[in-house]
Design an enzyme around this catalytic site. Structure first.
Site, PDB file in Angstrom:
ATOM      1  N   ILE A 133       5.277  -0.488  10.608  1.00  0.00           N
ATOM      2  CA  ILE A 133       4.739   0.163  11.801  1.00  0.00           C
ATOM      3  C   ILE A 133       4.629  -0.943  12.839  1.00  0.00           C
ATOM      4  O   ILE A 133       3.921  -1.935  12.616  1.00  0.00           O
ATOM      5  CB  ILE A 133       3.380   0.824  11.534  1.00  0.00           C
ATOM      6  CG1 ILE A 133       3.556   1.962  10.517  1.00  0.00           C
ATOM      7  CG2 ILE A 133       2.771   1.337  12.837  1.00  0.00           C
ATOM      8  CD1 ILE A 133       2.267   2.623  10.087  1.00  0.00           C
TER       9      ILE A 133
ATOM     10  N   ILE B  51       3.748  -1.786  16.780  1.00  0.00           N
ATOM     11  CA  ILE B  51       3.108  -1.322  18.005  1.00  0.00           C
ATOM     12  C   ILE B  51       3.177  -2.439  19.036  1.00  0.00           C
ATOM     13  O   ILE B  51       2.785  -3.579  18.750  1.00  0.00           O
ATOM     14  CB  ILE B  51       1.624  -0.938  17.759  1.00  0.00           C
ATOM     15  CG1 ILE B  51       1.494   0.091  16.632  1.00  0.00           C
ATOM     16  CG2 ILE B  51       0.963  -0.448  19.052  1.00  0.00           C
ATOM     17  CD1 ILE B  51       2.125   1.429  16.906  1.00  0.00           C
TER      18      ILE B  51
ATOM     19  N   GLU C 229       4.108  -2.779   1.224  1.00  0.00           N
ATOM     20  CA  GLU C 229       3.717  -4.179   1.108  1.00  0.00           C
ATOM     21  C   GLU C 229       3.259  -4.641   2.480  1.00  0.00           C
ATOM     22  O   GLU C 229       3.803  -4.208   3.493  1.00  0.00           O
ATOM     23  CB  GLU C 229       4.883  -5.071   0.673  1.00  0.00           C
ATOM     24  CG  GLU C 229       5.318  -4.883  -0.748  1.00  0.00           C
ATOM     25  CD  GLU C 229       6.669  -4.212  -0.824  1.00  0.00           C
ATOM     26  OE1 GLU C 229       7.330  -4.066   0.211  1.00  0.00           O
ATOM     27  OE2 GLU C 229       7.071  -3.822  -1.924  1.00  0.00           O
TER      28      GLU C 229
ATOM     29  N   ASN D 257      -2.409 -10.237   7.213  1.00  0.00           N
ATOM     30  CA  ASN D 257      -2.357  -9.207   8.259  1.00  0.00           C
ATOM     31  C   ASN D 257      -3.586  -8.304   8.153  1.00  0.00           C
ATOM     32  O   ASN D 257      -3.521  -7.175   7.664  1.00  0.00           O
ATOM     33  CB  ASN D 257      -1.060  -8.408   8.131  1.00  0.00           C
ATOM     34  CG  ASN D 257      -0.810  -7.532   9.339  1.00  0.00           C
ATOM     35  OD1 ASN D 257      -1.719  -7.201  10.088  1.00  0.00           O
ATOM     36  ND2 ASN D 257       0.442  -7.149   9.516  1.00  0.00           N
TER      37      ASN D 257
ATOM     38  N   TYR E  38      -4.542   0.514   6.404  1.00  0.00           N
ATOM     39  CA  TYR E  38      -4.154   1.162   5.158  1.00  0.00           C
ATOM     40  C   TYR E  38      -5.371   1.518   4.305  1.00  0.00           C
ATOM     41  O   TYR E  38      -5.432   2.612   3.742  1.00  0.00           O
ATOM     42  CB  TYR E  38      -3.161   0.287   4.393  1.00  0.00           C
ATOM     43  CG  TYR E  38      -1.900   0.037   5.191  1.00  0.00           C
ATOM     44  CD1 TYR E  38      -1.251   1.081   5.829  1.00  0.00           C
ATOM     45  CD2 TYR E  38      -1.384  -1.245   5.340  1.00  0.00           C
ATOM     46  CE1 TYR E  38      -0.105   0.862   6.590  1.00  0.00           C
ATOM     47  CE2 TYR E  38      -0.231  -1.468   6.090  1.00  0.00           C
ATOM     48  CZ  TYR E  38       0.398  -0.412   6.716  1.00  0.00           C
ATOM     49  OH  TYR E  38       1.519  -0.633   7.465  1.00  0.00           O
TER      50      TYR E  38
END
Length: 141
Positions: A63, A65, A97, A102, A109
């Protein structure tokens, strides 16, 4: 009316800006992924989400952004769209993963009910030559 929100070139450029310490994926690679029958993309002006699937399992690949649009719920929006699509085609488990450093992605998540199921040591290669562990998450739909 159809309009292109992001070209493969722009996707590659966003990838580079979002993950400057990692190897970038080329526009040609994104072009190939966009055509793959087992790929799901959600592309918006502010970024994109990419997942793939095989039988009853899905994998959130990334993802991305645009940094100027972060912290406004956009990653959550793309994640939910990907999960809805994966569920609608029969996926029962979703994996992903994420780099162990991060924190923003890990929080996203966990907030969306993924659970950590493992760790892959020195999984990601960095441009500096170093390595980074990956945390493995799973969500049962």
């Amino acid at each position: 009316q159809f309009r292109i929100l992001m070209t493969p070139y722009k996707m590659s450029e966003l990838h580079s800006r979002c993950m400057p310490n990692y190897q970038n994926w080329s526009a040609d690679y994104y072009r190939t992924l966009l055509k793959a029958k087992n790929s799901i993309f959600h592309i918006e002006e502010f970024g994109f989400g990419f997942a793939r699937f095989s039988k009853d399992e899905g994998e959130i690949i990334m993802i991305m952004i645009d940094p100027s649009f972060r912290h406004k719920g956009r990653a959550t929006l793309l994640l939910k769209k990907l999960l809805d699509d994966l569920k609608s085609i029969g996926c029962k488990k979703i994996f992903l993963e994420v780099g162990s450093n991060n924190e923003g992605a890990i929080a996203l998540y966990v907030k969306n009910n993924f659970e950590k199921i493992g760790e892959r040591k020195e999984y990601y290669s960095l441009k500096t030559g170093g390595k980074l562990n990956a945390l493995v998450f799973q969500k049962v739909l």
